[in-house]
Design a protein around this motif. Sequence first.
Motif, PDB file in Angstrom:
ATOM      1  N   THR A  97     -13.825  66.466 -56.949  1.00 55.06           N
ATOM      2  CA  THR A  97     -12.727  65.537 -57.193  1.00 55.06           C
ATOM      3  C   THR A  97     -12.070  65.848 -58.530  1.00 55.06           C
ATOM      4  N   GLY A  98     -10.738  65.912 -58.528  1.00 55.75           N
ATOM      5  CA  GLY A  98      -9.993  66.236 -59.737  1.00 55.75           C
ATOM      6  C   GLY A  98      -9.578  67.686 -59.838  1.00 55.75           C
ATOM      7  N   ASP A  99     -10.107  68.552 -58.968  1.00 57.74           N
ATOM      8  CA  ASP A  99      -9.705  69.959 -58.978  1.00 57.74           C
ATOM      9  C   ASP A  99      -8.233  70.105 -58.602  1.00 57.74           C
ATOM     10  N   LEU A 100      -7.606  71.155 -59.140  1.00 56.27           N
ATOM     11  CA  LEU A 100      -6.278  71.583 -58.696  1.00 56.27           C
ATOM     12  C   LEU A 100      -6.461  72.782 -57.778  1.00 56.27           C
ATOM     13  N   MET A 101      -5.893  72.712 -56.586  1.00 57.27           N
ATOM     14  CA  MET A 101      -5.969  73.841 -55.666  1.00 57.27           C
ATOM     15  C   MET A 101      -4.579  74.390 -55.399  1.00 57.27           C
ATOM     16  N   VAL A 102      -4.355  75.644 -55.747  1.00 53.75           N
ATOM     17  CA  VAL A 102      -3.125  76.335 -55.383  1.00 53.75           C
ATOM     18  C   VAL A 102      -3.188  76.636 -53.886  1.00 53.75           C
ATOM     19  N   ILE A 103      -2.169  76.211 -53.156  1.00 54.32           N
ATOM     20  CA  ILE A 103      -2.160  76.430 -51.709  1.00 54.32           C
ATOM     21  C   ILE A 103      -1.707  77.862 -51.426  1.00 54.32           C
ATOM     22  N   THR A 104      -2.554  78.619 -50.748  1.00 52.28           N
ATOM     23  CA  THR A 104      -2.239  80.004 -50.409  1.00 52.28           C
ATOM     24  C   THR A 104      -1.831  80.172 -48.951  1.00 52.28           C
ATOM     25  N   ASP A 105      -2.155  79.177 -48.120  1.00 53.84           N
ATOM     26  CA  ASP A 105      -1.777  79.202 -46.707  1.00 53.84           C
ATOM     27  C   ASP A 105      -1.956  77.786 -46.168  1.00 53.84           C
ATOM     28  N   HIS A 106      -1.453  77.538 -44.967  1.00 55.75           N
ATOM     29  CA  HIS A 106      -1.650  76.205 -44.400  1.00 55.75           C
ATOM     30  C   HIS A 106      -1.832  76.265 -42.890  1.00 55.75           C
ATOM     31  N   ILE A 107      -2.352  75.168 -42.369  1.00 56.71           N
ATOM     32  CA  ILE A 107      -2.426  74.914 -40.926  1.00 56.71           C
ATOM     33  C   ILE A 107      -1.623  73.652 -40.694  1.00 56.71           C
ATOM     34  N   ASN A 108      -0.613  73.727 -39.835  1.00 56.41           N
ATOM     35  CA  ASN A 108       0.260  72.573 -39.618  1.00 56.41           C
ATOM     36  C   ASN A 108      -0.094  71.857 -38.327  1.00 56.41           C
ATOM     37  N   MET A 109      -0.523  70.583 -38.463  1.00 61.46           N
ATOM     38  CA  MET A 109      -0.832  69.746 -37.302  1.00 61.46           C
ATOM     39  C   MET A 109       0.170  68.600 -37.160  1.00 61.46           C
ATOM     40  N   HIS A 158      -6.691  54.399 -50.502  1.00 63.57           N
ATOM     41  CA  HIS A 158      -5.437  54.807 -51.144  1.00 63.57           C
ATOM     42  C   HIS A 158      -5.520  54.586 -52.650  1.00 63.57           C
ATOM     43  N   GLU A 159      -6.202  53.544 -53.063  1.00 60.10           N
ATOM     44  CA  GLU A 159      -6.352  53.255 -54.496  1.00 60.10           C
ATOM     45  C   GLU A 159      -7.100  54.383 -55.208  1.00 60.10           C
ATOM     46  N   GLU A 160      -8.122  54.913 -54.549  1.00 62.68           N
ATOM     47  CA  GLU A 160      -8.875  56.027 -55.113  1.00 62.68           C
ATOM     48  C   GLU A 160      -7.977  57.250 -55.271  1.00 62.68           C
ATOM     49  N   VAL A 161      -7.152  57.506 -54.262  1.00 63.41           N
ATOM     50  CA  VAL A 161      -6.231  58.645 -54.314  1.00 63.41           C
ATOM     51  C   VAL A 161      -5.284  58.515 -55.501  1.00 63.41           C
ATOM     52  N   LEU A 162      -4.720  57.312 -55.696  1.00 60.83           N
ATOM     53  CA  LEU A 162      -3.794  57.084 -56.805  1.00 60.83           C
ATOM     54  C   LEU A 162      -4.482  57.302 -58.150  1.00 60.83           C
ATOM     55  N   ALA A 163      -5.703  56.771 -58.289  1.00 59.93           N
ATOM     56  CA  ALA A 163      -6.413  56.858 -59.566  1.00 59.93           C
ATOM     57  C   ALA A 163      -6.768  58.300 -59.911  1.00 59.93           C
ATOM     58  N   GLU A 164      -7.275  59.043 -58.942  1.00 63.22           N
ATOM     59  CA  GLU A 164      -7.677  60.422 -59.214  1.00 63.22           C
ATOM     60  C   GLU A 164      -6.459  61.313 -59.432  1.00 63.22           C
TER      61      GLU A 164
END
Length: 267
Positions: A121-133, A242-248
């Motif tokens: 939790t708290g990591d930054l991940m550079v997106i190198t590819d994606h899967i679109n659903m 959602h509150e956890e998402v906002l805080a982190e």
Amino acid sequence: MLDRIRNTASFIRNKTGFEPEAGIVLGTGLGGLIGSIRIEASLDYRDIPDFPVSTVEGHAGRLIFGLLGGKRVVAMQGRFHYYEGYTPQQVVFPVRVMKMLGIRHLFVSNASGGINPAFRTGDLMVITDHINMIPNPLVGPNIAELGVRFPDMSEPYSRKLIALADEVARREGIALQHGCYIGVTGPTFETQKEYGFYRTAGADTVGMSTTPEVIAARHMDLPVFAVSIITNMGLAGLQSSHEEVLAEGAKAEARMTRLFIGLLEAL
């Protein structure tokens, strides 16, 4: 649709007199980057013709125009999601408009759930590819003035921008992860089996946005750089909110802001 995109871009241009070089899409709880912009103009989404309106907490619902990293930027302080009831075409409408305003690069951020066990939790991940659903925003008649009928997606995220970001991160002492993002419809958080399924499919993070915007950008030949902030660990078996998402997201956005500024300076 093309006429609406042009009309909206013309309205914004007449209101602001601003010609942006880069566009920024800010994800859930990540609007703090706006504080680093030397703002020259702003518009509420509700005042822009044909613009959707943000309905999610953590999305202010404004277009911000100003200087960041020595570049003229337009930033979306809040995005739109398929789960809000918008069509895929409405979700990507602002990206289309930003391209019409003259942006040459698109920067995207999101808050996402980590499903790679090496992440925290708290990591930054550079997106190198994606899967679109999420339903593809290019379904329907193609607008040739925007792009080809069958756009190539072998490089959805610019390798050049990723390499620049890695250089900025090393210089600034910012730790980065790299990986694949899977975009799903939401609005429920995933079950444990779903997290496991997505991990087996090759995803490192999961979220409810981004992929439609990137598809539209690549359709228009816009280079894209995107970052996920890991705001919860999906496979940990813990409840998500959602509150956890906002805080982190708020904790990590200072590092993301430094990364975006460094990238803009390097362009």
